[in-house]
Design a protein around this motif. Structure first.
Motif, PDB file in Angstrom:
ATOM      1  N   THR B 405      10.989  19.716  46.192  1.00  0.00           N
ATOM      2  CA  THR B 405      11.744  19.947  44.959  1.00  0.00           C
ATOM      3  C   THR B 405      12.942  20.858  45.199  1.00  0.00           C
ATOM      4  O   THR B 405      14.025  20.628  44.681  1.00  0.00           O
ATOM      5  CB  THR B 405      10.818  20.588  43.900  1.00  0.00           C
ATOM      6  N   PHE B 406      12.722  21.894  46.024  1.00  0.00           N
ATOM      7  CA  PHE B 406      13.805  22.853  46.234  1.00  0.00           C
ATOM      8  C   PHE B 406      14.620  22.540  47.488  1.00  0.00           C
ATOM      9  O   PHE B 406      15.502  23.295  47.858  1.00  0.00           O
ATOM     10  CB  PHE B 406      13.240  24.272  46.330  1.00  0.00           C
ATOM     11  N   GLY B 407      14.281  21.417  48.155  1.00  0.00           N
ATOM     12  CA  GLY B 407      15.078  20.981  49.308  1.00  0.00           C
ATOM     13  C   GLY B 407      14.812  21.786  50.576  1.00  0.00           C
ATOM     14  O   GLY B 407      15.616  21.797  51.485  1.00  0.00           O
ATOM     15  N   TYR B 408      13.655  22.498  50.624  1.00  0.00           N
ATOM     16  CA  TYR B 408      13.312  23.252  51.833  1.00  0.00           C
ATOM     17  C   TYR B 408      12.241  22.513  52.624  1.00  0.00           C
ATOM     18  O   TYR B 408      11.711  21.491  52.175  1.00  0.00           O
ATOM     19  CB  TYR B 408      12.762  24.630  51.445  1.00  0.00           C
ATOM     20  N   VAL B 409      11.926  23.013  53.804  1.00  0.00           N
ATOM     21  CA  VAL B 409      10.750  22.534  54.525  1.00  0.00           C
ATOM     22  C   VAL B 409       9.800  23.716  54.691  1.00  0.00           C
ATOM     23  O   VAL B 409      10.201  24.870  54.580  1.00  0.00           O
ATOM     24  CB  VAL B 409      11.107  21.948  55.917  1.00  0.00           C
ATOM     25  N   GLN B 410       8.526  23.357  54.943  1.00  0.00           N
ATOM     26  CA  GLN B 410       7.478  24.370  55.007  1.00  0.00           C
ATOM     27  C   GLN B 410       7.852  25.504  55.969  1.00  0.00           C
ATOM     28  O   GLN B 410       7.599  26.665  55.701  1.00  0.00           O
ATOM     29  CB  GLN B 410       6.180  23.705  55.476  1.00  0.00           C
ATOM     30  N   ASP B 411       8.508  25.119  57.083  1.00  0.00           N
ATOM     31  CA  ASP B 411       8.840  26.101  58.117  1.00  0.00           C
ATOM     32  C   ASP B 411       9.806  27.181  57.625  1.00  0.00           C
ATOM     33  O   ASP B 411       9.847  28.275  58.170  1.00  0.00           O
ATOM     34  CB  ASP B 411       9.444  25.403  59.338  1.00  0.00           C
ATOM     35  N   ASP B 412      10.598  26.864  56.586  1.00  0.00           N
ATOM     36  CA  ASP B 412      11.558  27.840  56.073  1.00  0.00           C
ATOM     37  C   ASP B 412      10.854  29.105  55.586  1.00  0.00           C
ATOM     38  O   ASP B 412      11.452  30.176  55.525  1.00  0.00           O
ATOM     39  CB  ASP B 412      12.368  27.233  54.928  1.00  0.00           C
ATOM     40  N   LEU B 413       9.569  28.960  55.215  1.00  0.00           N
ATOM     41  CA  LEU B 413       8.798  30.118  54.754  1.00  0.00           C
ATOM     42  C   LEU B 413       8.771  31.202  55.832  1.00  0.00           C
ATOM     43  O   LEU B 413       8.760  32.386  55.548  1.00  0.00           O
ATOM     44  CB  LEU B 413       7.367  29.689  54.462  1.00  0.00           C
ATOM     45  N   HIS B 415      11.062  31.642  58.069  1.00  0.00           N
ATOM     46  CA  HIS B 415      12.392  32.151  58.406  1.00  0.00           C
ATOM     47  C   HIS B 415      13.079  32.793  57.199  1.00  0.00           C
ATOM     48  O   HIS B 415      12.715  33.878  56.788  1.00  0.00           O
ATOM     49  CB  HIS B 415      13.231  31.031  59.016  1.00  0.00           C
ATOM     50  N   ASP B 416      14.037  32.053  56.619  1.00  0.00           N
ATOM     51  CA  ASP B 416      14.876  32.711  55.621  1.00  0.00           C
ATOM     52  C   ASP B 416      14.319  32.652  54.207  1.00  0.00           C
ATOM     53  O   ASP B 416      14.711  33.437  53.360  1.00  0.00           O
ATOM     54  CB  ASP B 416      16.302  32.139  55.662  1.00  0.00           C
TER      55      ASP B 416
END
Lengths: 122, 742
Positions: B405-413, B415-416
């Motif tokens: 929904t927010f256009g992120y991937v799990q891995d972003d958690l 990082h940024d």
């Protein structure tokens, strides 16, 4: 003198038509409702009937049917508001001779009546 | 290995050989020519000398004594020689070598001389000498040399270059082959070295192995002795235990260090189905599953290590959960509490332990894990975004949907992406923080709408429903669900548009009903006024002024009539005359009606019909009226403009689901429509024309007509400064197909 019966619920219309047609040397009788018109027809047996379509009580179309029952030979010219040409066409189907639209063009009316009279005389 | 010197040698040899050949050609040819010509010349001169000498002999014989004094005659004779054009010197010399007579041309050295003896009665009387210059011959030889020189050089180059070229080719091929050979050689060399290395290693290993075998053999013999001792001790211990364990429910067992069961209590029969006797005959592999065995071995290895470090409680218990085979083939989870069995010196000689069936507990645990997995899968599968965050607002976890929904991937958690602040627009942030505080303190909410920010910066509306995560009585975070509202909002907007369109239609219908009544009511008094005026007009006593005024009145009456007629059209009581017609013909017909007027107003027309348009069902008169309306409007809007172009195009728009439609564009270069007028342009009585010029009904009537045809009409300002009206009509070709509004 050729007898014309003018039928309209508007008293001014009746008055003006009488004034105009009298000036054109017709013998004009008037009625302001359908019932009155039928009575007048029986009384004076007019050559032509000028009949308004929209009238309170017995409407023009109903009156037309009744006139045709009394004397199917009498030509009836229907007068109708310009916006109600559809109604006039229905009247033609019911045996009306012709129709004129309101506001009335008196010259046209006179020509119309004259033509019918000539046809009658023939 | 180096081919270059050889190559150079050969080149040198060839060069030399060719040079020699060339030199020979260059030198020998002119030499040959020279010698040949020289021989020729000398022979010729000799002959000539002899012939002339013969003749002179005759002259001398006729005057033997004084011929020497007849030099004039002799000179004459000498002069009298064939005209060969060759410069010569001829002289007659007597015996004493004195020149008797001479005839000489100028001669350039070097010279060649040939002589013949002049005889007088058999005795030599003198000599005739003929000289010629060798220079012409030398010149010719030089010429021959010059001619032969390029030939010689040519020969040199051809003879030298051709063999060297082929030599070079051969050389290159040879070098390549050589390189390949070298590579292979190197490889082979490497392999050989490796082989030797391996051989050496093998040799070393072999030696080591032999040493170890010897060592082990020694060790084993001592071990066997020890083993015998420990077995002895074990048997003693067993005796003690047996008494204690016979009556227990839990399985008591003793194993030696090889994991061979040396004692097991009879309770094994109840739990695992085996009798103690059967058990004792079993190898450890027959007792527990391979997975469990691995665990057991691992634990024991670690324990033994601890044992060697020494620093541990010798009486300690080791707890392992092990999966045992039951006699019926199923498995049982058993918890083993074990400790080392030691001899008198404290050295571990085996293991003793108590085992208890924990299969049920194990099953419950597995069921719990499965249910947790199912729950996790369900959460991942849900099309609703779910998240958890701590009390500071740091995102701890989320299901795949929230990242999507927010256009992120799990891995972003990792990082940024850390705080929820990144996901909510700045203007909503204060509100969001307030709401969070409320939720944590136990306030109940129905959900709150925020504007979300995607990773790419785009925004969208969402609904957030959250509740606190409690640890005991203390809130430790927030857990919630997010629903993306963009589709819903989109649908709402579309609905709003449809509503507005509906409102416009309803408005028109209501006005239609109203105007039908109004038309009647107005017409009656108008009729009377009209008649009054006509009667007045008929009066002969009227002045022309009054007549004129009455005409104006009559004109106004017709205006009222036109308005009422237009009003009446809203009620649309008139029947429809549906026919099948081509829109291009309809437009052509209307344009034809306006041709003169367009010409008068100097309006250019640019008409582009799409030729292959299908004929559609329409009330042709009504559509004509709409087109006429559009053209009239366009003409009116271009009044006073410098550039007046009326553009009309027809086209077909292909839409899915059999909803293709005709598109008619009527564009002018007039003044366009002000944005504030855009929304009112189809309203009845709305006009921008001067009072008296229009009723303001044309467009709303057109709107009604197109609407009755299930079509659409809308207007845009165009690039030419004016307005473009677009009429879209559905392509209906079947007369029986009913239009929506009858």
């Amino acid at each position: 003198m050729e007898r014309i019966l003018v039928v309209d619920d508007e008293i001014h219309v009746v008055r003006l038509l009488k004034k105009f047609l009298t000036s054109k040397t017709y013998d004009v009788y008037t009625a302001t409702s359908g019932q009155e018109a039928l009575q007048k027809i029986k009384e004076v047996n007019p050559h032509i009937v000028l009949l308004d379509i929209l009238m309170p009580g017995m409407g023009g179309l109903d009156t037309l049917k009744e006139i045709k029952k009394i004397n199917s030979e009498i030509p009836v010219i229907m007068a109708t508001a310009i916006v109600d040409e559809e109604l006039a066409k229905r009247a033609m189907q019911l045996g009306a001779e012709d129709y004129i639209t309101k506001p009335l063009d008196l010259n046209y009316l006179e020509n119309c009546v004259l033509v019918k009279m000539i046809q009658l005389l023939d | 290995m180096q081919p270059m010197p050889k190559y150079k040698n050969i080149t040198g040899v060839i060069t030399w050989l060719v040079a020699i050949v060339t030199a020979m050609v260059i030198i020998i040819s002119p030499l040959a020519f020279f010698f040949h010509s020289y021989q020729n010349l000398s022979a010729m001169m000799e002959t000539e000398a002899e012939i002339n000498a013969e003749r002179l002999t005759h002259i001398i014989s006729s005057n033997p004594d004084y011929w020497e004094f007849e030099d004039i005659r002799l000179t004459e004779y000498l002069q009298n020689r064939p005209k060969s054009g060759i410069a010569e010197r001829r002289r007659i010399v007597n015996k004493k070598n004195i020149i008797v007579s001479e005839d000489a041309d100028a001669l350039h050295s070097p010279l060649i001389m040939r002589s013949a003896e002049i005889m007088d009665s058999g005795v030599v009387a003198g000599r005739l000498e003929i000289y010629r210059s060798l220079r012409p011959l030398l010149k010719q030889t030089g010429l021959v040399f010059l001619l032969i020189l390029p030939l010689g050089l040519g020969i040199f180059f051809i003879l030298r270059i051709l063999p060297i070229n082929s030599l070079m080719l051969a050389e290159t091929a040879l070098i390549n082959t050589n390189k390949d050979m070298e590579t292979i050689n190197n490889l082979l060399h490497g392999k050989i070295l490796e082989c030797r290395r391996i051989e050496e290693e093998l040799y070393k290993l072999n030696e080591e192995l032999e040493a170890r075998v010897a060592e082990r053999t020694l060790q084993l013999s001592t071990e066997i002795d020890e083993h015998k001792q420990t077995e002895e001790a074990l048997r003693n211990s067993e005796k003690k235990y047996r008494l204690l364990t016979e009556k227990m429910f839990d399985i008591v067992f003793v194993m030696n260090l090889d994991l061979r069961t040396t004692y097991v209590s009879p309770s094994i029969k109840a739990q695992l189905g085996f009798t103690p006797e059967e058990r004792l005959a079993q190898d450890v592999h027959e007792q527990i599953t391979p997975e469990s065995l691995a665990v057991v071995l691992d634990v024991l290895a670690k324990e033994q290590e601890l044992e060697q470090q020494g620093d541990v409680d010798p009486e300690r218990n080791i707890a392992i959960e092990v999966e045992y085979y039951h006699k019926d083939g199923s498995t049982r989870w058993v918890e083993n509490i074990m400790s080392w069995l030691r001899d008198d010196r404290g050295v571990a000689i085996g293991i003793h332990g108590v085992a208890r069936d924990i299969t049920e507990r194990r099953q419950a645990e597995t069921a719990l894990q499965k249910s947790e997995k199912k729950y996790r899968e369900l959460v991942d599968f849900l099309p609703i975004s779910l998240y958890e965050m701590d009390i500071q607002g740091n995102i701890i976890s989320g299901n795949p949907e929230i990242f999507r929904t927010f256009g992120y991937v799990q891995d972003d958690l990792k990082h940024d992406l850390n705080s929820f602040r990144m996901l909510i627009s700045a203007q909503d942030l204060g509100r969001a923080i307030e709401n969070m505080k409320g939720i944590i303190t136990g306030e109940k909410t129905e959900g709150t709408e925020y504007t979300g920010i995607r990773k790419d910066g785009s925004t969208f509306p969402f609904l957030n429903i959250a509740g606190p995560i409690m640890s005991g009585d203390k809130p430790v975070g927030l857990r919630g669900a997010i629903i993306d509202l963009s589709k819903q909002k989109q649908a709402e907007r579309e609905l709003q548009n449809v509503r507005e369109m509906l409102l416009q239609s309803e408005k028109l219908a209501a006005i239609g009903r109203l105007s039908a009544g109004v038309a009647h009511e107005i017409l009656n008094p108008v009729n009377i006024i009209s008649m009054e005026l006509q009667i007045l007009q008929d009066m002969e006593s009227l002045s022309p002024d009054v007549q004129e005024e009455l005409n104006v009145c009559m004109g106004q009456i017709s205006r009222i009539v036109t308005i009422t007629e237009n009003l009446k059209m809203f009620s649309r009581v008139q029947g429809k005359k549906m026919i099948v017609a081509n829109i291009n013909n309809v437009i052509d017909y209307v344009l034809g009606l306006h041709a003169t007027q367009l010409k008068i107003e100097e309006i250019k027309t640019e008409v582009h019909y799409r030729p292959d348009l299908p004929e559609i069902v329409m009330d042709r008169e009504k559509i004509e009226e709409v087109i006429l309306n559009m053209i009239s409007n366009a003409m009116a809007s271009m009044e006073g403009k410098e550039k007046k172009i009326l553009r009309i195009t027809t086209d077909k728009e292909i839409l899915p689901g059999d909803r293709d439609q005709l598109v008619i564009m009527i564009a002018d270069t007039g003044t366009g429509i002000k944005s504030e007028d855009m929304s009112k342009i189809f309203d009845p009585f709305y006009t921008t024309k001067e009072p008296g010029k229009g009723t303001g009904l044309g467009l709303s009537i057109s709107y009604g007509i197109i609407h009755d045809h299930d079509g659409l009409i809308h207007v845009e300002n165009n690039e030419w400064g004016g307005a473009s009206f677009y009429i879209k009509l559905p392509i209906k070709t079947d007369m029986n197909e009913k239009l929506s509004q009858e």
